[in-house]
Design a protein around this motif. Structure first.
Motif, PDB file in Angstrom:
ATOM      1  N   THR A   1      -6.354   0.120  -6.360  1.00 35.31           N
ATOM      2  CA  THR A   1      -5.502   1.300  -6.562  1.00 35.31           C
ATOM      3  C   THR A   1      -6.323   2.555  -6.339  1.00 35.31           C
ATOM      4  OG1 THR A   1      -6.010   1.572  -8.905  1.00 35.31           O
ATOM      5  CG2 THR A   1      -4.200   0.094  -8.363  1.00 35.31           C
ATOM      6  N   TYR A   2      -5.643   3.695  -6.191  1.00 31.72           N
ATOM      7  CA  TYR A   2      -6.356   4.960  -6.102  1.00 31.72           C
ATOM      8  C   TYR A   2      -5.486   6.045  -6.719  1.00 31.72           C
ATOM      9  CZ  TYR A   2      -3.392   6.405  -2.167  1.00 31.72           C
ATOM     10  OH  TYR A   2      -2.334   6.765  -1.375  1.00 31.72           O
TER      11      TYR A   2
ATOM     12  N   SER B   1      -3.265   0.341  -3.194  1.00 27.49           N
ATOM     13  CA  SER B   1      -3.952   0.506  -1.911  1.00 27.49           C
ATOM     14  C   SER B   1      -4.031  -0.786  -1.106  1.00 27.49           C
ATOM     15  CB  SER B   1      -5.315   1.152  -2.196  1.00 27.49           C
ATOM     16  OG  SER B   1      -6.342   0.410  -1.815  1.00 27.49           O
TER      17      SER B   1
ATOM     18  N   TYR C   1      -1.511   5.132  -6.997  1.00 23.98           N
ATOM     19  CA  TYR C   1      -0.859   4.408  -5.913  1.00 23.98           C
ATOM     20  C   TYR C   1      -1.582   3.097  -5.673  1.00 23.98           C
ATOM     21  CZ  TYR C   1       1.117   8.999  -4.642  1.00 23.98           C
ATOM     22  OH  TYR C   1       1.761  10.206  -4.633  1.00 23.98           O
TER      23      TYR C   1
ATOM     24  N   PRO D   1       0.827  -1.212   0.000  1.00 25.89           N
ATOM     25  CA  PRO D   1       0.000   0.000   0.000  1.00 25.89           C
ATOM     26  C   PRO D   1       0.856   1.256   0.000  1.00 25.89           C
ATOM     27  CG  PRO D   1      -0.808  -1.530   1.634  1.00 25.89           C
ATOM     28  CD  PRO D   1       0.454  -2.112   1.099  1.00 25.89           C
ATOM     29  N   GLY D   2       0.498   2.215  -0.829  1.00 27.74           N
ATOM     30  CA  GLY D   2       1.226   3.476  -0.893  1.00 27.74           C
ATOM     31  C   GLY D   2       2.307   3.481  -1.952  1.00 27.74           C
ATOM     32  N   GLN D   3       2.571   2.344  -2.584  1.00 33.70           N
ATOM     33  CA  GLN D   3       3.624   2.311  -3.603  1.00 33.70           C
ATOM     34  C   GLN D   3       3.108   2.952  -4.885  1.00 33.70           C
ATOM     35  OE1 GLN D   3       5.584  -1.431  -3.591  1.00 33.70           O
ATOM     36  NE2 GLN D   3       6.577  -1.081  -5.555  1.00 33.70           N
ATOM     37  N   ARG D   4       3.959   3.769  -5.508  1.00 32.93           N
ATOM     38  CA  ARG D   4       3.535   4.459  -6.734  1.00 32.93           C
ATOM     39  C   ARG D   4       3.530   3.486  -7.890  1.00 32.93           C
ATOM     40  NH1 ARG D   4       6.932   9.997  -6.157  1.00 32.93           N
ATOM     41  NH2 ARG D   4       5.943  10.592  -4.204  1.00 32.93           N
TER      42      ARG D   4
END
Lengths: 187, 254
Positions: A25-26, A35, A33, A9-12
């Motif tokens: 993803t979001y 999620s 990123y 989570p948070g990885q581009r």
């Protein structure tokens, strides 16, 4: 790009102008990123941007949403409604049951005022229903007012699995007794 | 002759206690008691999947600190009240054998406070709008504690990993780091012995990928410049921990 990249989570994942964000993803400030923890997958589309999704290895415990088909068990029956323990949402099981309610006007589509709950459902029946609303604080509102919704599995008073003979009746194979249920159309 | 008390023999004297010498927290060659430098964090170990019946779980070891976290959810909200977003609750508990002084089985005010801090630190990272009317419950059990601030930081780390392990959608992982301050000295990730001898401390929890701080906790006596400097050092420390957290989550995929 390597399509089997494990992400957290948070990885581009990429730029919003190059991809469409799919499940898992979001988008924020023009970047996509991840999620959830899972494998990144890119599905190409003709005539549109490719979709990036992150497939979850561990399925999140399902939460019912409006329009989902759920499978559950009738736990309580009262003159105005039947209480259901929601066990499966779509194809995903819930780790802990949610509570839903089928009101008397949502049991079937025709002759709503002449419905008798005890002749539509009994405690212990397994039913397929659709979520029509998030409901109140304690339960979701469900409806079986379609042909393919209703009782899919029930045991007779003698203890045997009953066979549906019409949309209103089920028959016990051992005693040949007919019991009333709102049956789902077998698929 | 004091008749109201039971007197010892007339030749008795009071005992002399040997005065305990406290170990200096930063010795001549700038090394701390456990041989770290002032900026070093304790080595970190993380593993997911410890509690099989929970939706997600994780275990952390940071020096002597050992914490287990189990996450249950999303599940139906037990209490009455409709909410269009999900609810995050935390139950923080020190095991009775975890601290130097035996802890009560009942929740004490410190545990209640830590539960609130944990919820504050994690709520900005969890996508609660996707799970209306549902609750996510985090259960933290501290098996061994070594420094209250460091323990809280480790709890935030392990809770974030457990939430990701449960498959709950998050905006980013949450890392946390603590620092102790005394005059001009800044010690990262202080142990219990060091905490007893320093005046002030700061604990920062931070989302590395989005570059956002989710909570700041300052306790004790400090001044503003020290706090600013400590917060920057904590954010640097948080970034170092992010790699270990991601590695443990990816390892759980295999």
């Amino acid at each position: 790009m390597d399509t089997t990249l494990a992400v957290t989570p948070g990885q581009r994942l990429g730029y919003a102008q190059d991809y469409i964000s799919g499940p898992g993803t979001y988008e924020r400030d023009g970047l996509l990123y991840a999620s959830v923890v899972g494998l990144r997958q890119i599905t190409e589309q003709t005539g549109a941007l490719p979709i990036i999704t992150v497939s979850k290895e561990k399925e999140q415990s399902a939460v019912p949403d409006v329009g989902n088909t759920i499978t559950g068990k009738i736990i309580r029956v009262s003159p105005m409604q039947a209480t259901v323990a929601i066990m499966v949402v779509g194809q995903v099981p819930c780790k802990e049951d949610f509570t839903g309610v089928i009101r008397i006007q949502d049991v079937r589509a025709t002759e709503k005022d002449k419905v008798k709950i005890y002749q539509s459902f009994r405690p212990g029946d397994i039913i397929k229903a659709e979520v029509i609303s998030l409901g109140d604080a304690r339960s979701y509102f469900l409806s079986t007012a379609k042909n393919e919704l209703g009782v899919i599995f029930a045991t007779s008073l003698a203890g045997a699995t009953m066979i549906p003979i019409s949309w209103q009746e089920m028959q016990c194979p051992i005693t040949k007794a007919i019991e009333f249920r709102k049956c789902a159309k077998p698929v | 002759m004091d008749r109201r008390r039971v007197n010892g023999p007339e030749t008795s004297v009071t005992p002399i206690f040997k005065s305990s010498t406290k170990a200096t927290i930063l010795n001549g060659s700038s090394k701390r008691i456990d041989n770290r430098s002032a900026d070093d964090l304790r080595p970190l170990f993380l593993k997911t999947g410890l509690v099989t019946q929970a939706n997600g779980s994780a275990y952390i070891e940071m020096g002597k600190i050992k914490i287990v976290c189990a996450v249950y959810g999303p599940r139906q909200l037990k209490r009455v009240g409709f909410s269009s977003q999900g609810t995050l609750t935390c139950d923080f508990k020190f095991s009775s054998f975890s601290c130097v002084q035996r802890r009560n089985h009942m929740r004490d005010p410190q545990e209640r406070e830590y539960s609130t801090i944990l919820v504050q630190a994690l709520t900005p990272a969890v996508r609660l709008e996707l799970i209306p009317k549902s609750a996510v419950d985090i259960y933290i059990n501290v098996l061994e504690s070594d420094g209250d601030n460091a323990c809280l930081a480790a709890a935030i780390i392990v809770a974030s990993v457990a939430l990701a392990d449960a498959g709950i959608e998050m905006l980013d992982q949450v890392t946390a780091c603590s620092a102790l301050m005394q005059e001009k000295m800044l010690l990262m990730d202080g142990t219990m012995e060091e905490e007893d001898q320093t005046d002030g401390s700061v604990m920062v929890s931070y989302m590395p990928s989005l570059n956002e701080v989710t909570s700041v906790l300052q306790t004790g006596k400090t001044n503003l410049d020290e706090v600013n400097h400590a917060m920057e050092s904590c954010i640097d420390g948080c970034s170092k921990l992010y790699g270990v957290m991601s590695a443990s989550l990816i390892e759980s995929l295999q």
